[in-house]
Each structure stands twice: as structure tokens, then as C-alpha cells.
Design an enzyme around this catalytic site. Structure first.
Site, PDB file in Angstrom:
ATOM      1  N   HIS A   1      20.833   4.917  43.974  1.00  0.00           N
ATOM      2  CA  HIS A   1      20.009   5.808  43.147  1.00  0.00           C
ATOM      3  C   HIS A   1      20.112   7.274  43.563  1.00  0.00           C
ATOM      4  O   HIS A   1      19.257   8.081  43.195  1.00  0.00           O
ATOM      5  CB  HIS A   1      18.550   5.340  43.170  1.00  0.00           C
ATOM      6  CG  HIS A   1      18.314   4.155  42.293  1.00  0.00           C
ATOM      7  ND1 HIS A   1      18.025   4.262  40.952  1.00  0.00           N
ATOM      8  CD2 HIS A   1      18.368   2.831  42.565  1.00  0.00           C
ATOM      9  CE1 HIS A   1      17.893   3.056  40.431  1.00  0.00           C
ATOM     10  NE2 HIS A   1      18.095   2.170  41.388  1.00  0.00           N
TER      11      HIS A   1
ATOM     12  N   SER B   1      16.165  -4.666  58.698  1.00  0.00           N
ATOM     13  CA  SER B   1      16.123  -4.393  57.263  1.00  0.00           C
ATOM     14  C   SER B   1      14.777  -3.808  56.856  1.00  0.00           C
ATOM     15  O   SER B   1      13.726  -4.330  57.227  1.00  0.00           O
ATOM     16  CB  SER B   1      16.361  -5.711  56.506  1.00  0.00           C
ATOM     17  OG  SER B   1      16.210  -5.559  55.116  1.00  0.00           O
TER      18      SER B   1
ATOM     19  N   LYS C   1      24.772   4.461  37.511  1.00  0.00           N
ATOM     20  CA  LYS C   1      23.588   5.297  37.361  1.00  0.00           C
ATOM     21  C   LYS C   1      23.995   6.760  37.175  1.00  0.00           C
ATOM     22  O   LYS C   1      24.190   7.202  36.059  1.00  0.00           O
ATOM     23  CB  LYS C   1      22.651   5.066  38.537  1.00  0.00           C
ATOM     24  CG  LYS C   1      22.126   3.624  38.540  1.00  0.00           C
ATOM     25  CD  LYS C   1      21.261   3.303  39.703  1.00  0.00           C
ATOM     26  CE  LYS C   1      20.670   1.911  39.577  1.00  0.00           C
ATOM     27  NZ  LYS C   1      21.678   0.825  39.552  1.00  0.00           N
TER      28      LYS C   1
ATOM     29  N   ARG D   1       9.614 -11.522  30.421  1.00  0.00           N
ATOM     30  CA  ARG D   1      10.343 -10.298  30.084  1.00  0.00           C
ATOM     31  C   ARG D   1      10.958 -10.411  28.701  1.00  0.00           C
ATOM     32  O   ARG D   1      11.615 -11.403  28.375  1.00  0.00           O
ATOM     33  CB  ARG D   1      11.433 -10.037  31.128  1.00  0.00           C
ATOM     34  CG  ARG D   1      10.849  -9.901  32.531  1.00  0.00           C
ATOM     35  CD  ARG D   1      11.893  -9.687  33.578  1.00  0.00           C
ATOM     36  NE  ARG D   1      11.279  -9.652  34.903  1.00  0.00           N
ATOM     37  CZ  ARG D   1      11.790  -9.051  35.963  1.00  0.00           C
ATOM     38  NH1 ARG D   1      12.951  -8.432  35.862  1.00  0.00           N
ATOM     39  NH2 ARG D   1      11.171  -9.074  37.111  1.00  0.00           N
TER      40      ARG D   1
ATOM     41  N   SER E   1      14.225   2.329  44.142  1.00  0.00           N
ATOM     42  CA  SER E   1      14.279   2.487  42.692  1.00  0.00           C
ATOM     43  C   SER E   1      12.954   2.294  41.984  1.00  0.00           C
ATOM     44  O   SER E   1      12.739   2.883  40.919  1.00  0.00           O
ATOM     45  CB  SER E   1      15.309   1.522  42.106  1.00  0.00           C
ATOM     46  OG  SER E   1      14.934   0.182  42.340  1.00  0.00           O
TER      47      SER E   1
ATOM     48  N   THR F   1      36.707 -12.723  42.353  1.00  0.00           N
ATOM     49  CA  THR F   1      36.123 -12.234  41.101  1.00  0.00           C
ATOM     50  C   THR F   1      37.094 -11.291  40.417  1.00  0.00           C
ATOM     51  O   THR F   1      38.038 -10.778  41.035  1.00  0.00           O
ATOM     52  CB  THR F   1      34.773 -11.525  41.364  1.00  0.00           C
ATOM     53  OG1 THR F   1      34.081 -11.341  40.131  1.00  0.00           O
ATOM     54  CG2 THR F   1      34.983 -10.170  42.016  1.00  0.00           C
TER      55      THR F   1
ATOM     56  N   THR G   1      27.014   3.238  43.462  1.00  0.00           N
ATOM     57  CA  THR G   1      27.275   2.608  42.169  1.00  0.00           C
ATOM     58  C   THR G   1      27.753   3.657  41.182  1.00  0.00           C
ATOM     59  O   THR G   1      27.418   4.836  41.289  1.00  0.00           O
ATOM     60  CB  THR G   1      26.016   1.905  41.631  1.00  0.00           C
ATOM     61  OG1 THR G   1      26.319   1.302  40.370  1.00  0.00           O
ATOM     62  CG2 THR G   1      24.871   2.870  41.418  1.00  0.00           C
TER      63      THR G   1
END
Length: 425
Positions: free
Chosen positions: A217, A137, A248, A22, A189, A277, A245
Site C-alpha cells: 500500500h 510478526s 494498487k 458480502r 490497509s 503457477t 504490488t
């Protein structure tokens, strides 16, 4: 003796040889002018048009969103200064969590520094706290969901992609007394296909399973006020836990969870990915809050998004350029070869100043390499036509195969059966 440098150099050489390596395209988004960006080319900076951004509605440059971030920086500085538990909970976090809970009609919300952390945290807590839990799943779930479930070492049963009948079969065979979690995405996605959410939720509820849905998404872009695909399809009340999220549709960054207050509180209290975190920077929370509120008030951005996406899809289909799916605003152009996919992207950028990132293994299976095109309201119809014309020209030059155009203009292109599990959260 191990030569560590040579070992890793060989690994990089391998992925370069098979087309998996990449490369990063160095760009600067130009606020107020996006999708125009500055490309730092070897011959010097030049302006290009970006066709692969996740800022689907252009909210990352909305004047009110930018102003909200600037005001927050002036008031609170650039960072939260700690974890949420230790000095890092800003009043804006609380307001944002209330806003997203209200948007989705849920009792509580919780924000995270990334969407990836949401999936890791929530599925990790469910897997570790629910005794004997079994995950069900979808086979194409995002990497963050898969790894979050795997890390708990709970039993995981995989149902065929978007297949309620197979989910029913697996749930029927499970012990009726053990806790069950059904996990899937609303829009996938890499293919851009949409889950049959009402059917999946109905199957899950028949077997008393908890429903966890990744709506990364779709939030902001679908449903009343941008509440997502579950809201659009009328099954939001059947979704127990919803992940979204801000990176996006809302054009900022970070992730969130909404759901029943006791479960959200358990995630807050037990998830290492939340506890250990840094809190979301207050300025980022302020920008996200403004974006959420704007998209709750306005449908214009969503209308334009779907208009542009439909225009892109119809022009590609007229040209016989194969698409993986036409179900959503995501437009995956199927190339099917890693080296040709990169060559296509390189030629588009070099010769036509159009940036579309090649997507290859492991994000998609070998043989289904593609360009994932993300049109947006800030792409004009003229820009759409120019881009499709550029793809059409390079497609010919590379001798890539075409497919018959659909008779009605509403066909689905080609539909391979990929195993897609990656993408930014």
C-alpha cells in the site's frame, strides 16, 4: 447421511444474519473517465462514482499504460503460455524485474502473478530453509503473511501492532544463535496507519534479524520515484526483502519481491507458489513496466493523491464523522455496526450514485465495521465535496454518532484497537 447442500446453505444463512455476508457490486470501469463506472443496476445500467478502488493513482487508465498493454498483446498474445520455468519467461518479465530492483536499490527482483503469492512464497521459503527460524510478526499483518508463516510450522511470535519496544522484548528473549525474521507492513490497509519503520528495522538489526516488509500500500505512492515508505523514511537499506504490488499504486496487477540476489534466487528455485503457477501475462508485465517508469519520472500523481486524501479527511473531520486513522492516503470511516455499515453503503449507492464498499468481519474486528475510502487524483475536489456531503446526509438519516471536530483540523479522529488482517494483494 450428510446433506451437503443444506450444511453449506446454513453456513451462508449464519453470515447473512450477523451482517458478514458480502455482496458484489457489478460495475464496469470506464477508461478515460474513471472514477466514473457503469453500475449494472436492477433497473438498468447507470453511471456511478467509485470511492473504494485500489487503483490509487488512476494509472489503470493512463494512455501510455493502456497502449503498452495493447502493443504487447499484438506482439505476444494474451498469455505467457506456461510457468516461468517452462516457456513462460518473456523478455518483458526480465525488464520489469530489473526495473523494480533498480527502483528499490536492491540486487534482484522477481515478479509474481499476485501479491498474495509473493508473501506466501517468500515467507514459505524462509520458514522451510532457515534451520530453526523464528518469525516475529506484527499482530495486524495481512492474511497472506500470516498463512505463509503458519504453513511452514516454524515458531511465530507476535509483537503488538507497530510496537518496537515489544519487538525488542521478544527478540531479546530469543536464542541469539537461531535465524530470525521480522515481518511487518509499511501501511496497514484497513486502518491506513503507518509503521514506525526506522525503529522496527533498528531493533531487528540489533538482533541480527532478517527484515521482511510488505509495501503493497505504499509503492508508487510514497518515496522518491514511488520507491515506497521505507525509501521515504530513509531506512530502505535496512529492509532485506521488500514485497510490492502492481495492483494498487501502479494500477495493473501482480506482485513482486526485491532483495539480495541469493535470497531472491532461493525463492525462485524453491517456492511452490512461484514454480507451479502461470507466469504473469506479458501484456500485464508491459503495462506494469510502463507504469513504474512513468511514476519514477513524475511526482504529479503522488502530489494530487495526497491533496485529495487530505481534503477528504479534513471535510469528514469538520462534519464530526469518525475516522480510524488519518496517517495515510487511506481514509477509513468508522461505523461500528455491520448492518448499519451496509445500509450506509447501500444508501450512498442507491440515492447518491457513490460506491463505497462496506468492510466487516473478518477483514476487521466486529464492532469496527467501516467504509474504506480511497480518494485518488482522478477524483476532483467537487466530487470529493459531493461525496462527503452525501455521507453526511445518510449518516444523519441513520442516526450514527459523531465526534467533536479537531481544533486544528489535523487530529486523528477515533483510534480503536482493531485486528486487521485482510485486503486484496
Amino acid at each position: 447421511m450428510v446433506d451437503y447442500r443444506a450444511f453449506f446453505a446454513e453456513k451462508i444463512s449464519e453470515i447473512k444474519g450477523n451482517g458478514q455476508y458480502r455482496t458484489f457490486i457489478e460495475i464496469e470501469r470506464l477508461a478515460g473517465r474513471f472514477p466514473t463506472a457503469l453500475h449494472h443496476h436492477k433497473d438498468g445500467p447507470r453511471e456511478i462514482t467509485v470511492w473504494c478502488s485500489n487503483d490509487h493513482l488512476g494509472m489503470g487508465q493512463h494512455p501510455e499504460v493502456v497502449a503498452a498493454m495493447q502493443r504487447s498483446i499484438e506482439r505476444s498474445g494474451v498469455a505467457a503460455g506456461g510457468s516461468r520455468n517452462i516457456s513462460g519467461t518473456n523478455h518483458t518479465h526480465v525488464l520489469l524485474e530489473r526495473e523494480i530492483a533498480e527502483l528499490h536499490g536492491k540486487e534482484a527482483g522477481l515478479t509474481f502473478i499476485t501479491g498474495y503469492a509473493v508473501n506466501d512464497a517468500v515467507l514459505g521459503v524462509l520458514g522451510k530453509l532457515l534451520p530453526g527460524v523464528v518469525f516475529f510478526s506484527d499482530e495486524l499483518n495481512h492474511a497472506s503473511m500470516i498463512l505463509g508463516m503458519r504453513a511452514t510450522r516454524a515458531e511465530r511470535r507476535i509483537f503488538r501492532h507497530n510496537d518496537p519496544s515489544h519487538l525488542e522484548e521478544l527478540l531479546s528473549a530469543a536464542d541469539p544463535d537461531v535465524p530470525k525474521v521480522v515481518a511487518f507492513e509499511s501501511i496497514y490497509s484497513m486502518d491506513g496507519d503507518i509503521a514506525p519503520m526506522p525503529e522496527l528495522c533498528a531493533v531487528a538489526k540489533r538482533h541480527n534479524a532478517l527484515v521482511y516488509v510488505d509495501e503493497a500500500h505504499s509503492v508508487g505512492m510514497y518515496g522518491p520515484g514511488g520507491a515506497g515508505m521505507a525509501a521515504q523514511l530513509g531506512c530502505a537499506d535496512q529492509v532485506d526483502l521488500l514485497m510490492g504490488t502492481f495492483a494498487k499504486g501502479y494500477g495493473t496487477a501482480g506482485g513482486y519481491l526485491v532483495g539480495d540476489a541469493p535470497i531472491v534466487d532461493a525463492v525462485r528455485s524453491f517456492a511452490p507458489a512461484f514454480i507451479f503457477t502461470l507466469a504473469m501475462p506479458p501484456a500485464l508485465a508491459a503495462a506494469a513496466l510502463t507504469s513504474v517508469r512513468k511514476l519514477r519520472e513524475s511526482d504529479n500523481e503522488r502530489i494530487l493523491l495526497h491533496h485529495r486524501a487530505q481534503l477528504v479527511k479534513s471535510l469528514f473531520q469538520e462534519a464530526g464523522i469518525p475516522l480510524v486513522s488519518t496517517e495515510s492516503h487511506i481514509v477509513p470511516v468508522l461505523v461500528g455496526d455491520a448492518h448499519l455499515c451496509k445500509e450506509l453503503a447501500d444508501r450512498l449507492l442507491e440515492d447518491h450514485l457513490c460506491y463505497a464498499q462496506p468492510i466487516n468481519f473478518p477483514s476487521v474486528p466486529r464492532g469496527t465495521e467501516r467504509l474504506r475510502i480511497n480518494p485518488s487524483p482522478v477524483h476532483s475536489p467537487a466530487a470529493v465535496r459531493h461525496f462527503v456531503s452525501a455521507v453526511d446526509e445518510v449518516w444523519d438519516d441513520l442516526g450514527l454518532p459523531r465526534v467533536p471536530a479537531p481544533v486544528t483540523g489535523s487530529g486523528t479522529g477515533t483510534e480503536p484497537a482493531p485486528a486487521l488482517r485482510a485486503g486484496a494483494r
